[in-house]
Each structure stands twice: as structure tokens, then as C-alpha cells.
Motif scaffolding. Structure first.
Motif, PDB file in Angstrom:
ATOM      1  N   ASP A 186       0.597  -1.744  -0.300  1.00  0.00           N
ATOM      2  CA  ASP A 186      -0.233   0.439  -0.438  1.00  0.00           C
ATOM      3  C   ASP A 186       0.885   1.502  -0.159  1.00  0.00           C
ATOM      4  O   ASP A 186       0.404   2.546  -0.021  1.00  0.00           O
ATOM      5  CB  ASP A 186      -1.023  -0.443   1.082  1.00  0.00           C
ATOM      6  CG  ASP A 186      -2.257  -0.865   0.985  1.00  0.00           C
ATOM      7  OD1 ASP A 186      -2.790  -1.205   0.390  1.00  0.00           O
ATOM      8  OD2 ASP A 186      -2.394  -1.850   2.013  1.00  0.00           O
ATOM      9  N   ARG A 187       2.077   0.794   0.087  1.00  0.00           N
ATOM     10  CA  ARG A 187       2.912   2.206   0.634  1.00  0.00           C
ATOM     11  C   ARG A 187       4.555   2.005   0.505  1.00  0.00           C
ATOM     12  O   ARG A 187       4.897   0.939   1.226  1.00  0.00           O
ATOM     13  CB  ARG A 187       2.239   3.549   2.252  1.00  0.00           C
ATOM     14  CG  ARG A 187       1.939   3.663   2.326  1.00  0.00           C
ATOM     15  CD  ARG A 187       1.339   4.066   3.592  1.00  0.00           C
ATOM     16  NE  ARG A 187       1.073   2.892   4.757  1.00  0.00           N
ATOM     17  CZ  ARG A 187       0.255   2.576   4.949  1.00  0.00           C
ATOM     18  NH1 ARG A 187      -1.265   2.400   3.915  1.00  0.00           N
ATOM     19  NH2 ARG A 187       0.305   1.341   5.709  1.00  0.00           N
ATOM     20  N   ILE A 188       4.966   2.732  -0.309  1.00  0.00           N
ATOM     21  CA  ILE A 188       6.334   2.579  -0.797  1.00  0.00           C
ATOM     22  C   ILE A 188       7.192   3.791  -0.870  1.00  0.00           C
ATOM     23  O   ILE A 188       6.324   4.323  -1.215  1.00  0.00           O
ATOM     24  CB  ILE A 188       5.916   2.527  -3.045  1.00  0.00           C
ATOM     25  CG1 ILE A 188       5.409   0.622  -2.390  1.00  0.00           C
ATOM     26  CG2 ILE A 188       7.820   1.828  -3.096  1.00  0.00           C
ATOM     27  CD1 ILE A 188       5.391   1.060  -4.374  1.00  0.00           C
ATOM     28  N   LEU A 189       8.285   3.926   0.103  1.00  0.00           N
ATOM     29  CA  LEU A 189       9.209   5.034   0.453  1.00  0.00           C
ATOM     30  C   LEU A 189      10.549   5.015  -0.551  1.00  0.00           C
ATOM     31  O   LEU A 189      11.505   3.356  -1.243  1.00  0.00           O
ATOM     32  CB  LEU A 189       9.997   4.509   1.612  1.00  0.00           C
ATOM     33  CG  LEU A 189      10.630   5.608   2.099  1.00  0.00           C
ATOM     34  CD1 LEU A 189      10.213   6.709   2.182  1.00  0.00           C
ATOM     35  CD2 LEU A 189      11.747   5.542   3.718  1.00  0.00           C
ATOM     36  N   LEU A 190      10.629   5.612  -1.200  1.00  0.00           N
ATOM     37  CA  LEU A 190      12.004   5.779  -2.445  1.00  0.00           C
ATOM     38  C   LEU A 190      12.937   6.685  -1.807  1.00  0.00           C
ATOM     39  O   LEU A 190      12.615   7.954  -1.895  1.00  0.00           O
ATOM     40  CB  LEU A 190      11.149   6.026  -4.036  1.00  0.00           C
ATOM     41  CG  LEU A 190      12.388   6.651  -4.607  1.00  0.00           C
ATOM     42  CD1 LEU A 190      12.927   5.250  -4.682  1.00  0.00           C
ATOM     43  CD2 LEU A 190      11.996   7.003  -5.914  1.00  0.00           C
ATOM     44  N   ALA A 191      13.863   5.928  -1.453  1.00  0.00           N
ATOM     45  CA  ALA A 191      14.760   6.866  -0.911  1.00  0.00           C
ATOM     46  C   ALA A 191      15.204   7.462  -1.868  1.00  0.00           C
ATOM     47  O   ALA A 191      16.255   6.194  -2.609  1.00  0.00           O
ATOM     48  CB  ALA A 191      15.823   6.087   0.590  1.00  0.00           C
ATOM     49  N   THR A 192      16.556   8.728  -2.456  1.00  0.00           N
ATOM     50  CA  THR A 192      16.507   8.930  -3.220  1.00  0.00           C
ATOM     51  C   THR A 192      17.622  10.080  -3.157  1.00  0.00           C
ATOM     52  O   THR A 192      17.983  10.443  -2.069  1.00  0.00           O
ATOM     53  CB  THR A 192      15.950   9.021  -4.512  1.00  0.00           C
ATOM     54  OG1 THR A 192      17.061  10.138  -5.060  1.00  0.00           O
ATOM     55  CG2 THR A 192      15.525  11.098  -4.123  1.00  0.00           C
ATOM     56  N   ASP A 193      19.651   9.635  -2.857  1.00  0.00           N
ATOM     57  CA  ASP A 193      20.242  10.551  -3.168  1.00  0.00           C
ATOM     58  C   ASP A 193      20.182  11.344  -4.424  1.00  0.00           C
ATOM     59  O   ASP A 193      21.607  12.089  -4.714  1.00  0.00           O
ATOM     60  CB  ASP A 193      21.530  10.144  -2.570  1.00  0.00           C
ATOM     61  CG  ASP A 193      22.205   9.233  -3.896  1.00  0.00           C
ATOM     62  OD1 ASP A 193      21.585   9.351  -5.527  1.00  0.00           O
ATOM     63  OD2 ASP A 193      23.012   8.693  -4.328  1.00  0.00           O
ATOM     64  N   LEU A 194      19.514  11.548  -5.032  1.00  0.00           N
ATOM     65  CA  LEU A 194      19.041  12.195  -6.451  1.00  0.00           C
ATOM     66  C   LEU A 194      21.090  12.205  -7.127  1.00  0.00           C
ATOM     67  O   LEU A 194      20.820  12.873  -7.992  1.00  0.00           O
ATOM     68  CB  LEU A 194      18.902  14.043  -6.199  1.00  0.00           C
ATOM     69  CG  LEU A 194      18.089  13.657  -5.302  1.00  0.00           C
ATOM     70  CD1 LEU A 194      18.821  15.362  -4.252  1.00  0.00           C
ATOM     71  CD2 LEU A 194      16.483  13.548  -4.961  1.00  0.00           C
ATOM     72  N   SER A 195      21.228  10.841  -7.252  1.00  0.00           N
ATOM     73  CA  SER A 195      22.551  10.584  -8.173  1.00  0.00           C
ATOM     74  C   SER A 195      21.941   9.829  -8.811  1.00  0.00           C
ATOM     75  O   SER A 195      20.964   9.339  -8.897  1.00  0.00           O
ATOM     76  CB  SER A 195      23.058   9.633  -7.498  1.00  0.00           C
ATOM     77  OG  SER A 195      23.359   8.309  -7.252  1.00  0.00           O
ATOM     78  N   PRO A 196      22.301   9.559 -10.579  1.00  0.00           N
ATOM     79  CA  PRO A 196      21.685   9.103 -11.509  1.00  0.00           C
ATOM     80  C   PRO A 196      21.841   7.618 -11.295  1.00  0.00           C
ATOM     81  O   PRO A 196      21.328   6.969 -11.576  1.00  0.00           O
ATOM     82  CB  PRO A 196      22.698   8.655 -12.383  1.00  0.00           C
ATOM     83  CG  PRO A 196      23.828  10.283 -12.034  1.00  0.00           C
ATOM     84  CD  PRO A 196      23.470  10.142 -11.113  1.00  0.00           C
ATOM     85  N   ALA A 197      22.125   7.148 -10.207  1.00  0.00           N
ATOM     86  CA  ALA A 197      22.227   5.675  -9.419  1.00  0.00           C
ATOM     87  C   ALA A 197      20.671   5.560  -9.027  1.00  0.00           C
ATOM     88  O   ALA A 197      20.571   4.718  -9.653  1.00  0.00           O
ATOM     89  CB  ALA A 197      22.847   5.806  -8.621  1.00  0.00           C
TER      90      ALA A 197
END
Length: 145
Positions: free
Chosen positions: A8-19
Motif C-alpha cells: 500500500d505504501r512505498i518509500l523511495l529513498a533517493t540521493d538524487l544521483s543517476p544511480a
């Protein structure tokens, strides 16, 4: 077909890099498939409050998150974005608990997270599954971290 588990809930953690771009695509596909809410999170590894002042270093994450949010709006309409400051692993794990995430999605520059690295720390500390999506390199070689 019924799903063997529910997301129901997805957390996308991003360092804002192309990876993190493949992770964003993967999280969006899963969110659409499960009709899940998506939480897009960037943690500034610094004690400063994001958005306070006019320092370029503070504006860059906000601008990058704005661009990611625009991309996300086109692909999935149930989402929330946040920029937090502090220890990235601690803040990711806290946010996952706060939003009661069923899945954490993270981009990683290598196929196997480095022991003691951010992805490894989140995997070991999370109370929900963590999907580490490797960054695809054009020359088909792994990045050694």
C-alpha cells in the motif's frame, strides 16, 4: 490474479544521483501495479534545515526533487515528497516507520551493497522489505564501491 502480499505504501529513498533513476522507474511501476502511495525521500546528510537560506547547496536538492516530482506526477499520481536532514540511514528508517511503508526502494551504484554502507544499513534495520535497484552501467561492468 491475487497478489501474495499487499503493498500500500512505498518509500523511495533517493540521493538524487543517476544511480537512483532505475529505482524511481522500478518504484513507479510497483506503485502503479499495486495502486500504492509513493513517498519520495531525500535526506541531506547535514544538520542544516533544508529550504532555509539561499545557499546553492541547499537549493540543489530542492530543485532536483522538484524535477523528480514532475517526472513522478506524469507516471503516478499518489505521491508525497520530503527533504529531511540528518543521518540518511536513521532518517530513512524513521520515515519508513512513520508512513508505515510496506517496501523501501533504493538505488545503489553496485549489484551488491557495500557492507556497512547506506543500503546495507537500511536493509539490516528496516522492518519491511528493501529493494536495492542497481544502477545499470552502459558498458555492462559493475561499479566497485
Amino acid at each position: 490474479m491475487a497478489h501474495p502480499f499487499k503493498i500500500d505504501r512505498i518509500l523511495l529513498a533517493t540521493d538524487l544521483s543517476p544511480a537512483c533513476e532505475p529505482a524511481l522507474r522500478c518504484a513507479t511501476v510497483l506503485a502503479n501495479r499495486f495502486n500504492a502511495e509513493m513517498y519520495l525521500l531525500h535526506v541531506v546528510p547535514d544538520a542544516k534545515e533544508p529550504g532555509r537560506g539561499t545557499d546553492t547547496a541547499e537549493r540543489q536538492p530542492m530543485e532536483a526533487m522538484r524535477r523528480l516530482r514532475e517526472e513522478l506526477v506524469a507516471a503516478h499520481d499518489k505521491h508525497t515528497t520530503a527533504i529531511l536532514s540528518g543521518d540518511p540511514a536513521v532518517r530513512i528508517l524513521q520515515k519508513a516507520e512513520d508512513v508505515q511503508a510496506d517496501l523501501i526502494v533504493m538505488g545503489t551504484p553496485a549489484r551488491c551493497p557495500r557492507p556497512g554502507g547506506l543500503t546495507d544499513t537500511v536493509v539490516r534495520g528496516a522492518s519491511c522489505p528493501v529493494l536495492a535497484v542497481p544502477h545499470a552501467r552502459h558498458d555492462n561492468t559493475e561499479v566497485q564501491t
